[in-house]
Structures are given as C-alpha cells and as structure tokens.
Enzyme design. Structure first.
Site, short mmCIF file in Angstrom:
data_model
loop_
_atom_site.label_atom_id
_atom_site.label_comp_id
_atom_site.label_asym_id
_atom_site.label_seq_id
_atom_site.Cartn_x
_atom_site.Cartn_y
_atom_site.Cartn_z
N LYS A 35 0.84 -1.20 0.00
CA LYS A 35 0.00 0.00 0.00
C LYS A 35 0.87 1.25 0.00
O LYS A 35 0.64 2.20 -0.75
CB LYS A 35 -0.88 -0.03 1.27
CG LYS A 35 -2.29 0.44 1.04
CD LYS A 35 -3.14 0.23 2.27
CE LYS A 35 -4.12 -0.90 2.07
NZ LYS A 35 -5.05 -1.08 3.18
N THR A 121 -13.28 4.31 14.17
CA THR A 121 -14.55 4.17 14.91
C THR A 121 -14.32 3.18 16.04
O THR A 121 -13.96 2.03 15.79
CB THR A 121 -15.64 3.65 13.96
OG1 THR A 121 -15.73 4.56 12.86
CG2 THR A 121 -16.98 3.55 14.66
N LEU A 150 -16.88 10.30 6.51
CA LEU A 150 -16.81 10.24 5.04
C LEU A 150 -17.57 9.04 4.48
O LEU A 150 -17.71 8.01 5.15
CB LEU A 150 -15.36 10.21 4.57
CG LEU A 150 -14.49 8.98 4.82
CD1 LEU A 150 -14.75 7.87 3.82
CD2 LEU A 150 -13.03 9.36 4.77
N ASN A 213 -24.20 5.82 12.60
CA ASN A 213 -24.26 4.61 11.79
C ASN A 213 -25.44 3.71 12.19
O ASN A 213 -26.07 3.10 11.33
CB ASN A 213 -22.94 3.84 11.86
CG ASN A 213 -21.92 4.42 10.88
OD1 ASN A 213 -22.24 5.35 10.13
ND2 ASN A 213 -20.71 3.90 10.89
N LEU A 255 -33.95 5.63 2.27
CA LEU A 255 -35.20 4.86 2.30
C LEU A 255 -35.37 4.07 1.02
O LEU A 255 -36.49 3.89 0.55
CB LEU A 255 -36.40 5.79 2.51
CG LEU A 255 -36.68 6.27 3.94
CD1 LEU A 255 -37.98 7.07 3.98
CD2 LEU A 255 -36.76 5.11 4.93
N GLY A 258 -33.99 -2.62 -0.86
CA GLY A 258 -33.11 -3.36 -1.77
C GLY A 258 -32.52 -4.56 -1.06
O GLY A 258 -33.18 -5.17 -0.21
N GLY A 262 -24.02 -2.99 3.55
CA GLY A 262 -22.81 -3.79 3.79
C GLY A 262 -21.65 -2.84 3.98
O GLY A 262 -21.84 -1.72 4.45
N CYS A 265 -18.20 -0.60 7.44
CA CYS A 265 -18.62 0.21 8.58
C CYS A 265 -19.95 -0.23 9.20
O CYS A 265 -19.97 -0.75 10.31
CB CYS A 265 -18.67 1.68 8.20
SG CYS A 265 -17.01 2.37 7.92
N LYS A 268 -20.40 -3.92 10.97
CA LYS A 268 -19.57 -4.17 12.16
C LYS A 268 -19.82 -3.10 13.23
O LYS A 268 -19.71 -3.38 14.42
CB LYS A 268 -18.10 -4.31 11.80
CG LYS A 268 -17.42 -3.11 11.14
CD LYS A 268 -16.47 -2.38 12.06
CE LYS A 268 -15.70 -1.29 11.32
NZ LYS A 268 -15.38 -0.14 12.14
N1 LIG Z 1 -13.95 3.40 5.19
C1 LIG Z 1 -14.81 4.30 5.58
O1 LIG Z 1 -15.67 4.76 4.80
C2 LIG Z 1 -14.80 4.83 6.99
C3 LIG Z 1 -15.61 5.93 7.32
C4 LIG Z 1 -15.61 6.39 8.63
C5 LIG Z 1 -14.88 5.71 9.59
N2 LIG Z 1 -14.14 4.61 9.25
C6 LIG Z 1 -13.37 3.95 10.30
O2 LIG Z 1 -11.99 4.20 10.04
C7 LIG Z 1 -11.20 3.10 10.44
C8 LIG Z 1 -10.35 2.64 9.26
O3 LIG Z 1 -11.25 2.17 8.26
P1 LIG Z 1 -10.76 1.84 6.78
O4 LIG Z 1 -11.99 1.56 6.00
O5 LIG Z 1 -9.83 2.88 6.32
O6 LIG Z 1 -9.95 0.47 7.05
P2 LIG Z 1 -8.82 -0.19 6.14
O7 LIG Z 1 -8.77 -1.60 6.55
O8 LIG Z 1 -9.04 0.18 4.71
O9 LIG Z 1 -7.47 0.56 6.59
C9 LIG Z 1 -6.82 0.34 7.81
C10 LIG Z 1 -5.32 0.46 7.55
O10 LIG Z 1 -4.62 0.45 8.79
C11 LIG Z 1 -3.39 -0.23 8.58
N3 LIG Z 1 -2.83 -0.63 9.87
C12 LIG Z 1 -3.23 -1.63 10.70
N4 LIG Z 1 -2.46 -1.66 11.79
C13 LIG Z 1 -1.56 -0.66 11.68
C14 LIG Z 1 -0.51 -0.18 12.51
N5 LIG Z 1 -0.25 -0.72 13.68
N6 LIG Z 1 0.22 0.89 12.07
C15 LIG Z 1 -0.03 1.45 10.87
N7 LIG Z 1 -1.02 1.02 10.05
C16 LIG Z 1 -1.78 -0.01 10.45
C17 LIG Z 1 -3.77 -1.37 7.67
O11 LIG Z 1 -2.65 -1.93 7.01
C18 LIG Z 1 -4.75 -0.69 6.71
O12 LIG Z 1 -4.09 -0.17 5.58
C19 LIG Z 1 -12.17 2.07 10.98
O13 LIG Z 1 -12.29 2.25 12.36
C20 LIG Z 1 -13.47 2.44 10.31
O14 LIG Z 1 -14.59 2.02 11.02
C21 LIG Z 1 -14.07 4.17 7.97
#
Ligand SMILES: NC(=O)c1ccc[n+]([C@@H]2O[C@H](COP(=O)([O-])OP(=O)(O)OC[C@H]3O[C@@H](n4cnc5c(N)ncnc54)[C@H](O)[C@@H]3O)[C@@H](O)[C@H]2O)c1
Length: 438
Positions: A35, A121, A150, A213, A255, A258, A262, A265, A268
């Site tokens: 990544k 989160t 976001l 959420n 609303l 469908g 999923g 977010c 879980k």
């Molecule tokens: N994706 C969304 O739309 C969204 C929106 C709001 C909130 N969130 C929250 O944000 C958080 C991240 O979500 P995401 O969708 O980006 O997850 P993701 O799995 O895409 O990204 C998480 C990243 O963290 C990295 N990581 C794990 N352990 C690490 C460490 N010790 N040091 C450095 N990097 C590390 C992973 O390699 C991964 O790239 C979650 O808590 C999620 O609930 C996500």
C-alpha cells in the site's frame, strides 16, 4: 501544520492526501508495504474517485510522503490514528488490537505538545483509556477523538468539505482548549466555510459516530422490513418511500429498499455498538440493532430464494449473471458486500455464477476465486438463466433490455436495488422482479 496519519486504508489514505491538498505537510504511515509503495508512487491502492488526482497534486507539492517506518512521524505534531477496527473473530465486539498497536508504536516518537487524534470508529471508553496511556507515557502529549463521517465514493469531497466536525477533547479545560485550537488549525478551511463544529467530551464523540451509523442502518432496515410486508400484500415500497419521505421529519434519503447495507462500517459498527452496550449493562437499550441486522441479512436470503424460485426450484448447474460486487457503487470495497454474499451463496447452491463489476473484480476474485469473473456485462449475461443487478453502478442503472437480451439464455432479471424501470423491462418481454414492489 505538520501531520502524520497512521493507517492508510480507505479512510487514512484519503485523509493524508486531503490534508496535504489543504496545505499541511503530511506523512502517511502504514504497516502494509504494498500500500505504501503504491501511495508513495502516487498510485491509489484502491478505487476512490478523486483520490488519484489529489495524490498527484499533493505529491507534486512535496507536502505528502508515505512510509512504513513510524520514526518518520518525527517533526509532525498532530498524529491521526486511522487504522482498522474490524469485527473481532467469533464475537460482535470491535477488534481494537490495531488501534492499540498503532498508539503503542507511536508513543516512543511523541514529544510534549503533540496531539494524537483518533479517527477510527471505536467503542465508547476507548478514547479515555488511550488518553491516559498517551499522557502517562509522554507528559505534555494529549489525545482528542475526531470521528470521521466520510462516505466511500465521495471520500475526497467529504474530507475536504465535511458536513460537520466533531472533536472529543480532554476533561481538563486547559488541555481541551489547546487540543481544540490545534484541530481548528488543521480544519481551518472547513471552519472558514462555516462547517458546523461540535466540541464535546470523549464519550460523546465516540457515541456520535456509532449512533449515526446505527441510525442510518435502522433507516435502511426499516424500509426493507416494510418491503417484506409490501411483498406479501402487493404494495409498492418505492412509492411508499416517496410518500413518507415528503414528511420532512422522515426525509427520503436512505429509504431505498433493496438487498440491504454492507461495507466496512455499518454492519460491524452496529454489532460492536450492541456488544458495548451489553458490556455496560445496557444491552436492552440497543437490542433493536440485532433486529436491524437480521432484517438486513434476510434481504440477501430473499434474493437467493427468489433466484431458486425463478429457476423452477433449484439452482444447480444453472447460469446466473451477477452485475455488481462492490458493497456500493463508486467503490471497489467488497467488505461484507451483500452483492458478493448473494453471488457466493448461489455458487454454494451449485449455480454457475458469472459476475462482473466496474472496479471490484480484483478484490472479489482474491477473496472468492471459486466464482467466475468477467470484465463486461455482455460476457456476464452470456447464456444466463437469470440476471441479477446487485450494485447500482451508474452504467447498470442505465441498462436497457436491448443492451443484453441478445446474449441471455432466458429473459429474467432481478433488480436488487430497485433502479430499473419495470414497465420497460416487462414491455420487452422480461420476467422482472424487484424488492418490495411489483
Ligand atoms: N472506510 C470508511 O468509509 C470509513 C468511514 C468512517 C470511519 N471509518 C473507520 O476508520 C477506520 C479505518 O477504516 P478503513 O476503511 O480505512 O480500514 P482499512 O482496513 O481500509 O485501513 C486500515 C489500515 O490500517 C493499517 N494498519 C493496521 N495496523 C496498523 C498499525 N499498527 N500501524 C499502521 N497502520 C496499520 C492497515 O494496514 C490498513 O491499511 C475504521 O475504524 C473504520 O470504522 C471508515
């Protein structure tokens, strides 16, 4: 500001690039070498509209860098924690090991005056616990919680121009003031545009995110429950949603009946929220979220049953076309995707599933190599006995019978997202089925 973003997934990569785009100097850190390699080369490691452009422009500005080495946060004074908080294996709770590991590996590089800002989160109570950890390890370093709202598919826009900002800050007034001022500098542009700001305590900030959420998930499951009633009464849930949505207290958004929600977010997060309520002795307060989850999962089973029904009672050896694998359009994210789940279930029943998606094939095939993936709709529908529209990508919403009918084996379509015009398909001789409407 000099900023580090720990965790460069769907949230963190966009946050890092957007902060650099806003003029901050940013280093993104992740443990995933592939990544980081992609991001450092200016390539987005996942599909998100607008991300490649800001990676290029922020990269060219020299303000954005990426590293797998936590030591590279030196110089930064604000450290965002954006690592994953997935569902724990064998439990409904959130797995906080990544958040703890990120904070633990950041601590040796912190100095007095630094602010750690949680974005992930997390269950309520996490921020207070981590604040103690940070301040006792590095006196003068503090922690705030700044939940992220976001939407994947709109992540860049939502990060640069959020609809609100929430800061959960320390109960110590002077610390709260300093943390608020730092975050105000980070978000100066959004605040200048009068983005609403709520400055509150840690618990409220954590609860705002999971409550938002939970509310959205409930709204979707509410309309899907009504769809179940419409299905046995001949009602039309889309017209019903239009009618109730005119009431400003209800609103029309979220609303759409469908195959349900999923992604990484909502599913879980509602489970973790319920699990946390149980730990707090208030399980009954959020017991309804279990029902929200069940209604949601039932929609997937409903589609599988419908396919079997349309195929005359058994799916074995029948060709099924699946259009859409991502959990939502404009994303390649397949985490807990209802579309992919349905495809996998049908494959389990012995159907020959041929699936396509504009962006999610690589992710879906890595996770479920047993399915057959093709790049185009034309190839997916070839000889299909039934076509399933499961993710409402723009190009699938625009499908017309003439686009696919030459290739199919039988003119049968299930519109899992209620986005096609039933009259058009029926007029062309198709057996058309939708969710909660005739
Ligand atoms: N994706 C969304 O739309 C969204 C929106 C709001 C909130 N969130 C929250 O944000 C958080 C991240 O979500 P995401 O969708 O980006 O997850 P993701 O799995 O895409 O990204 C998480 C990243 O963290 C990295 N990581 C794990 N352990 C690490 C460490 N010790 N040091 C450095 N990097 C590390 C992973 O390699 C991964 O790239 C979650 O808590 C999620 O609930 C996500």
């Amino acid at each position: 500001m000099k900023i580090s973003v720990i965790g460069c997934g769907y949230l963190g990569a966009v946050h890092a690039a957007a902060m650099a785009e806003l003029g901050h100097e940013v280093v993104g850190i992740d443990v995933d070498e592939r990544k980081i390699e992609a991001l450092a080369a200016g390539r987005a490691p996942f599909f998100e509209p607008g991300l490649p452009e800001i990676l290029t422009s922020a990269g060219a500005s020299g303000r954005l860098s990426f590293s797998t080495d936590m030591a590279d946060v030196k110089g930064a004074t604000v450290h965002f924690i954006a690592v994953g908080t997935p569902q724990k294996a064998g439990s409904y709770s959130a797995d906080l090991t990544y958040v703890d590991a990120a904070v633990d590996s950041l601590i040796p590089h912190l100095k007095s005056g630094d602010l750690v800002v949680g974005k992930s989160t997390v269950p309520v109570g996490t921020a207070a616990r981590l604040a103690d950890k940070v301040t006792s390890a590095v006196p003068g370093a503090n922690l705030a919680w700044n939940p992220e709202f976001l939407r994947e598919g709109f992540a860049v826009e939502d990060t640069i121009s959020p609809d609100r900002l929430v800061y959960g800050v320390s109960p110590v007034a002077e610390v709260a003031e300093v943390s608020t001022n730092i975050l105000n500098s980070v978000y100066a542009k959004a605040l200048a545009e009068e983005t609403p700001l709520v400055v509150t305590d840690y618990a409220t900030a954590e609860l705002v995110k999971v409550s938002a959420n939970a509310f959205l998930a409930t709204k979707i499951s509410f309309i899907n429950a009504i769809a179940e009633i419409a299905e046995v009464t001949g009602g039309n849930v889309t017209e019903l949603a239009d009618a109730i949505g005119f009431d400003a207290r209800i609103g029309r958004r979220f609303l759409n009946a469908g195959i349900g929600f999923g992604g990484g977010c909502l599913p879980k997060d509602i489970r973790a929220f319920g699990a946390r309520a149980e730990e707090l002795g208030r399980g009954e307060s959020l017991a309804f979220l279990k029902e929200v989850d069940s209604i949601n999962l039932r929609r997937r089973q409903h589609v599988v049953d419908l396919v079997v029904d349309l195929l005359g009672g058994q799916a074995f050896n029948k060709r099924v076309a699946v259009l859409g694998l991502a959990f939502k359009p404009d994303s390649d994210d397949i985490r807990d995707s209802p579309a992919l789940d349905i495809a996998v279930q049908l494959n389990g029943l012995g159907a020959i599933v041929t699936a396509t998606d504009p962006e999610a094939i690589a992710n879906a095939s890595a996770k479920h190599p047993q399915l057959h993936f093709v790049p185009s709709v034309a190839e997916a529908v070839e000889q299909a006995e039934v076509v399933l529209l499961l993710t409402e990508w723009k190009e699938y919403r625009a499908l017309l019978p003439a686009d696919i009918e030459a290739g199919v084996g039988s003119k049968r379509i299930i519109d899992g997202r209620n986005v096609l015009d039933s009259a058009t398909w029926r007029a062309a001789g198709w057996e058309y089925r939708a969710m909660g409407r005739p």
